[in-house]
Design a protein around this motif. Structure first.
Motif, mmCIF file in Angstrom:
data_model
loop_
_atom_site.group_PDB
_atom_site.id
_atom_site.type_symbol
_atom_site.label_atom_id
_atom_site.label_comp_id
_atom_site.label_asym_id
_atom_site.label_seq_id
_atom_site.Cartn_x
_atom_site.Cartn_y
_atom_site.Cartn_z
ATOM 1 N N PRO A 72 9.106 8.780 1.311
ATOM 2 C CA PRO A 72 9.509 8.096 0.070
ATOM 3 C C PRO A 72 8.796 8.604 -1.193
ATOM 4 C CG PRO A 72 9.233 6.506 1.828
ATOM 5 C CD PRO A 72 8.814 7.841 2.388
ATOM 6 N N PRO A 73 7.459 8.793 -1.166
ATOM 7 C CA PRO A 73 6.821 9.228 -2.417
ATOM 8 C C PRO A 73 7.342 10.574 -2.919
ATOM 9 C CG PRO A 73 5.158 8.645 -0.773
ATOM 10 C CD PRO A 73 6.483 8.581 -0.101
ATOM 11 N N ILE A 77 12.936 8.513 -5.759
ATOM 12 C CA ILE A 77 14.069 7.607 -5.867
ATOM 13 C C ILE A 77 13.495 6.239 -6.213
ATOM 14 C CG2 ILE A 77 15.858 6.401 -4.565
ATOM 15 C CD1 ILE A 77 16.274 8.945 -2.961
ATOM 16 N N PHE A 81 14.049 -3.976 -5.990
ATOM 17 C CA PHE A 81 14.285 -4.867 -4.863
ATOM 18 C C PHE A 81 14.800 -6.221 -5.346
ATOM 19 C CE2 PHE A 81 10.996 -1.885 -3.656
ATOM 20 C CZ PHE A 81 11.400 -1.464 -2.417
ATOM 21 N N HIS A 85 9.164 -7.454 -6.273
ATOM 22 C CA HIS A 85 8.004 -6.785 -5.663
ATOM 23 C C HIS A 85 7.083 -6.164 -6.708
ATOM 24 C CE1 HIS A 85 10.101 -7.626 -2.175
ATOM 25 N NE2 HIS A 85 10.229 -6.461 -1.613
ATOM 26 N N PHE A 87 3.531 -5.687 -8.521
ATOM 27 C CA PHE A 87 2.176 -5.765 -7.964
ATOM 28 C C PHE A 87 1.444 -6.902 -8.669
ATOM 29 C CE2 PHE A 87 3.174 -1.090 -7.732
ATOM 30 C CZ PHE A 87 3.583 -1.157 -6.419
ATOM 31 N N HIS A 89 -1.568 -7.942 -8.799
ATOM 32 C CA HIS A 89 -2.911 -7.768 -9.342
ATOM 33 C C HIS A 89 -2.922 -6.846 -10.554
ATOM 34 C CE1 HIS A 89 -2.106 -4.441 -6.747
ATOM 35 N NE2 HIS A 89 -3.210 -3.805 -7.073
ATOM 36 N N PHE A 98 2.650 2.486 -13.142
ATOM 37 C CA PHE A 98 2.319 2.865 -11.772
ATOM 38 C C PHE A 98 3.114 4.087 -11.305
ATOM 39 C CE2 PHE A 98 2.217 2.739 -7.207
ATOM 40 C CZ PHE A 98 0.936 2.340 -6.929
ATOM 41 N N PHE A 102 2.447 8.773 -11.180
ATOM 42 C CA PHE A 102 2.619 9.700 -10.060
ATOM 43 C C PHE A 102 3.692 10.746 -10.333
ATOM 44 C CE2 PHE A 102 0.725 6.041 -7.909
ATOM 45 C CZ PHE A 102 -0.309 6.688 -7.279
ATOM 46 N N ARG B 121 6.117 -5.080 1.873
ATOM 47 C CA ARG B 121 7.095 -4.495 0.961
ATOM 48 C C ARG B 121 6.457 -4.041 -0.351
ATOM 49 N NH1 ARG B 121 11.179 -9.272 1.037
ATOM 50 N NH2 ARG B 121 9.177 -10.234 0.643
ATOM 51 N N LEU B 122 5.295 -4.647 -0.683
ATOM 52 C CA LEU B 122 4.583 -4.172 -1.870
ATOM 53 C C LEU B 122 4.090 -2.760 -1.630
ATOM 54 C CD1 LEU B 122 2.457 -7.259 -2.980
ATOM 55 C CD2 LEU B 122 4.419 -6.274 -4.133
ATOM 56 N N GLN B 124 5.467 -0.684 0.472
ATOM 57 C CA GLN B 124 6.667 0.155 0.482
ATOM 58 C C GLN B 124 7.094 0.484 -0.940
ATOM 59 O OE1 GLN B 124 9.685 -1.831 2.789
ATOM 60 N NE2 GLN B 124 8.989 -0.837 4.656
ATOM 61 N N ALA B 125 7.042 -0.543 -1.804
ATOM 62 C CA ALA B 125 7.424 -0.333 -3.206
ATOM 63 C C ALA B 125 6.535 0.740 -3.828
ATOM 64 C CB ALA B 125 7.317 -1.631 -3.985
ATOM 65 N N ALA B 126 5.251 0.681 -3.533
ATOM 66 C CA ALA B 126 4.329 1.694 -4.062
ATOM 67 C C ALA B 126 4.751 3.079 -3.584
ATOM 68 C CB ALA B 126 2.902 1.380 -3.628
ATOM 69 N N GLY B 127 5.176 3.158 -2.321
ATOM 70 C CA GLY B 127 5.631 4.432 -1.768
ATOM 71 C C GLY B 127 6.836 4.970 -2.527
ATOM 72 N N THR B 128 7.802 4.108 -2.804
ATOM 73 C CA THR B 128 8.998 4.579 -3.507
ATOM 74 C C THR B 128 8.662 4.988 -4.939
ATOM 75 O OG1 THR B 128 9.633 2.404 -4.343
ATOM 76 C CG2 THR B 128 10.495 3.020 -2.194
ATOM 77 N N LEU B 129 7.536 4.464 -5.469
ATOM 78 C CA LEU B 129 7.157 4.829 -6.838
ATOM 79 C C LEU B 129 6.330 6.108 -6.871
ATOM 80 C CD1 LEU B 129 6.347 1.253 -8.078
ATOM 81 C CD2 LEU B 129 8.153 2.712 -8.955
ATOM 82 N N GLY B 130 6.127 6.713 -5.714
ATOM 83 C CA GLY B 130 5.466 8.009 -5.692
ATOM 84 C C GLY B 130 4.046 8.001 -5.162
ATOM 85 N N ALA B 131 3.526 6.838 -4.795
ATOM 86 C CA ALA B 131 2.155 6.777 -4.302
ATOM 87 C C ALA B 131 2.110 7.176 -2.831
ATOM 88 C CB ALA B 131 1.600 5.371 -4.480
ATOM 89 N N SER B 135 -3.269 6.661 -1.967
ATOM 90 C CA SER B 135 -3.170 5.981 -3.264
ATOM 91 C C SER B 135 -2.729 4.543 -3.081
ATOM 92 C CB SER B 135 -2.170 6.694 -4.168
ATOM 93 O OG SER B 135 -2.498 8.041 -4.298
ATOM 94 N N LEU B 139 -4.965 1.567 -4.423
ATOM 95 C CA LEU B 139 -4.445 0.893 -5.620
ATOM 96 C C LEU B 139 -3.774 -0.441 -5.307
ATOM 97 C CD1 LEU B 139 -2.922 3.981 -7.461
ATOM 98 C CD2 LEU B 139 -5.024 2.766 -8.030
ATOM 99 N N ILE B 140 -3.252 -0.572 -4.090
ATOM 100 C CA ILE B 140 -2.509 -1.796 -3.762
ATOM 101 C C ILE B 140 -3.209 -2.606 -2.667
ATOM 102 C CG2 ILE B 140 -0.264 -2.717 -3.017
ATOM 103 C CD1 ILE B 140 -0.217 -1.261 -5.739
ATOM 104 N N PRO B 143 -7.190 -3.694 -3.386
ATOM 105 C CA PRO B 143 -7.370 -4.781 -4.376
ATOM 106 C C PRO B 143 -6.747 -6.096 -3.933
ATOM 107 C CG PRO B 143 -6.393 -2.837 -5.410
ATOM 108 C CD PRO B 143 -6.497 -2.529 -3.966
#
Lengths: 366, 231
Positions: A72-73, A77, A81, A85, A87, A89, A98, A102, B121-122, B124-131, B135, B139-140, B143
């Protein structure tokens, strides 16, 4: 361009589907359990298909036969959701940054301020997600996905958790994203009107298979009759042109080759295109030109087919010029008016039945 | 409390030093093991889980004795460590190791629960955002698990302050080197007229524990308040 041909077995559910869309907004449409969210997860890379390929703009993301699977990273894409979802914090600003952080700097084509402006989230930047309303969260989530400058944006029923007012606020935004930021979109939904309004290609899913594929007007109208779809799900999609306005009564006149539709309020500049979504239950059929009726919008055509459904009948009206309308009436009325296949009819649409949900003002490219 | 004797002060100071060292040193391992148990699937996961929890159920003396066998000057690993100049047995560092081992299950338990409660899913969301995974973790996951990590650290610290059996078995009870509050109290109760000292140290022990728990409560509440979702 997105091209997909995949199969996946999860428990007893078999997903097997293929479609491609060159540009624009693809809607994956179906009931819950039809496999649309699963498909979205496959495109995002959150799941692996058992076999098949997924290609985005010529780049192979998945090819099981060749053992290719892009994580995915690395896909770039963006996903929005259903329940945002965000974050918890991080502040809104940090959430937005965020994905951007990247993204390779040379690919950061989408401007931060422009997105904040379009989505109207400038004032929310220092807040935490816990302090946002549902609609605000969803707008931030869209911004977050958009700001990583994705090659494709996926929406997983982004409006399902919102009330009608918020939906009306966010739906036009999604349309604008596509035109303003030139990002192709895959949109998952089970709401006919959302899909009819924004998609240029609709993929109808049923039990893990593609049931129909095509433009919203071609695909959504014939839908229905089968289990799961009620008569209220049946809509027709018409492309009309703004030709004038009645300023005294605050109405917009829309032209279709078969007649005129009046829309409440002002909608778009003259010459602009407006896509109208009409529920089959909101149409009245008349055997002759309407007299002494409050209905002003009237389209003429010929009855193409009649599909009987208990006491009711679904009438397909082939409009003069182009397009077709689906109207639901009682069989009793059809017999009394002597309407049958080939009969000339007038389809009457109540102006008050059309609201912002049914009129997509943003010109869509297709 | 001003009339604490120098020997008592030494025991208090040593206890704090040992507990702090034990907690800090075991923290990275605790986080790693907790995250692995919460999120990864790997062969031997149950075995790892069992091994981590063993000190919780074994008699502390047994743990201390095993440490002596493994890390003692003539022990399996101890001999090697001694050859490169690291001696643990009968040193305060050894006491810290004993405390870390005894506190480890408590630490991992709290942290694991905290990692498990993070919405996957948070991540997973980080993964789809490129992390990538690292990371996303820093970052997720980290914390978001902070309140639980803190709770685990405090538990481990509190356990270290009270640890007695494994410590005394592994590093004995040497005033000024390995005599913590707990072993000092034990020593004072073994000599005539030591009751007053034992009592004073008891009061100190209670005070330190209370302050630690209070501090953790306050920090946790603040963290949770910040993360509180508005449903």
């Amino acid at each position: 361009m997105i091209e997909l041909d995949v199969a996946l077995k999860v428990g007893t559910f078999n997903l097997e589907m293929a479609f491609r869309n060159d540009d624009g907004i693809t809607a994956l449409f179906g009931h819950s359990g039809s496999g649309k969210s699963l498909t979205l997860n496959l495109i995002a890379g959150l799941m692996r298909p058992d076999r098949g390929t997924i290609t985005l703009d010529g780049r192979v993301l998945v090819d099981r036969a060749r053992g290719i699977f892009v994580s995915p990273p690395r896909r770039r894409i963006g996903v929005v959701f259903q329940d945002s979802h965000l974050f918890p914090h991080l502040t809104v600003r940090q959430n937005l940054w965020f994905g951007r952080w990247f993204a390779p700097s040379r690919e950061r084509a989408i401007n931060f301020d422009a997105v904040a402006e379009t989505l109207g989230i400038g004032k929310l930047l220092p807040r935490y997600p816990a302090k946002l309303s549902g609609g605000e969260r969803q707008r931030v989530a869209i911004g977050r996905a958009l700001l990583c400058c994705p090659r494709l944006l996926l929406f997983d029923e982004p409006l399902a958790a919102l009330d009608m007012e918020r939906k009306l606020e966010i739906l036009p935004l999604i349309e604008r994203l596509h035109t303003e930021f030139a990002v192709p979109i895959v949109y998952v939904s089970h709401a006919t009107e959302e899909v009819a309004r924004i998609a240029n290609l609709v993929v109808v899913l049923n039990a893990g298979r593609v049931k129909a594929i095509g433009r919203p007007g071609e695909v959504l109208g014939p839908l229905g009759g089968e289990s799961g779809w009620s008569r209220f799900d049946r809509v027709s999609v018409l492309t009309t042109k703004v030709c004038g306005a009645n300023t005294a009564y605050d109405l917009t006149e829309l032209k279709h080759p078969s007649g005129t539709i009046w829309l409440a309020g002002r909608a778009g500049p003259p010459g602009g295109q407006i896509r109208i979504i009409v529920r089959a239950t909101d149409i009245v059929l008349s055997a002759g030109p309407p007299h002494d009726l409050s209905v002003r919008s009237s389209l003429s055509g010929q009855i193409g087919s009649i599909e009987k459904d208990g006491p009711l009948a679904v009438v397909e009206v082939i409009l003069e010029g182009e397009g077709r309308l689906y109207a639901i009436t009682t069989r009793h009325a059809l017999d009394e008016l002597g309407l049958d296949r080939g009969s000339r009819v007038f389809a009457l649409i109540k102006t008050s039945a059309l609201d912002e949900r049914q009129a997509a003002v943003t010109p869509l490219s297709f | 409390m001003t009339d604490l004797s120098p020997a008592e002060w030494t025991a208090i100071w040593l206890s704090l030093k040992i507990a702090t060292a034990a907690t800090i040193a075991s923290l990275p391992f605790g986080i790693l093991v907790a995250y692995a148990l919460a999120r990864w699937h790997f062969p031997g996961k149950m075995l790892l889980n069992g091994a981590v929890h063993l000190p919780l159920v074994m008699p502390p003396v047994v743990t201390g004795f095993i440490l002596l066998i493994l890390l003692g000057r003539k022990g399996v690993f101890g001999a090697f460590l001694a050859s490169i100049g690291i001696v643990l047995s009968f040193r305060w560092t050894g006491a810290a190791v004993a405390c870390a081992v005894m506190g480890f299950p408590l630490m991992v338990r709290a942290m694991r629960l905290s990692f498990e409660s993070i919405d996957r899913r948070l991540e997973q969301a980080a993964g789809t955002l490129g992390a990538n995974r690292a990371s996303t973790f820093f970052l997720i996951s980290l914390p978001l698990a902070a309140p639980g990590i803190l709770a685990g650290a405090i538990l481990s610290f509190a356990k270290a302050l009270g640890e007695f059996g494994a410590t005394i078995t592994f590093v004995s009870n040497i005033p000024g080197e390995t005599q913590t509050i707990a072993s000092a109290i034990y020593s004072y109760t073994q000599v005539p007229g030591g009751d007053a000292s034992a009592l004073r140290l008891t009061v100190v022990s209670i005070a330190i524990s209370l302050v630690a728990l209070l501090a953790s409560e306050i920090v946790q509440q603040r963290a949770e308040k910040r993360l509180a979702s508005f449903e």
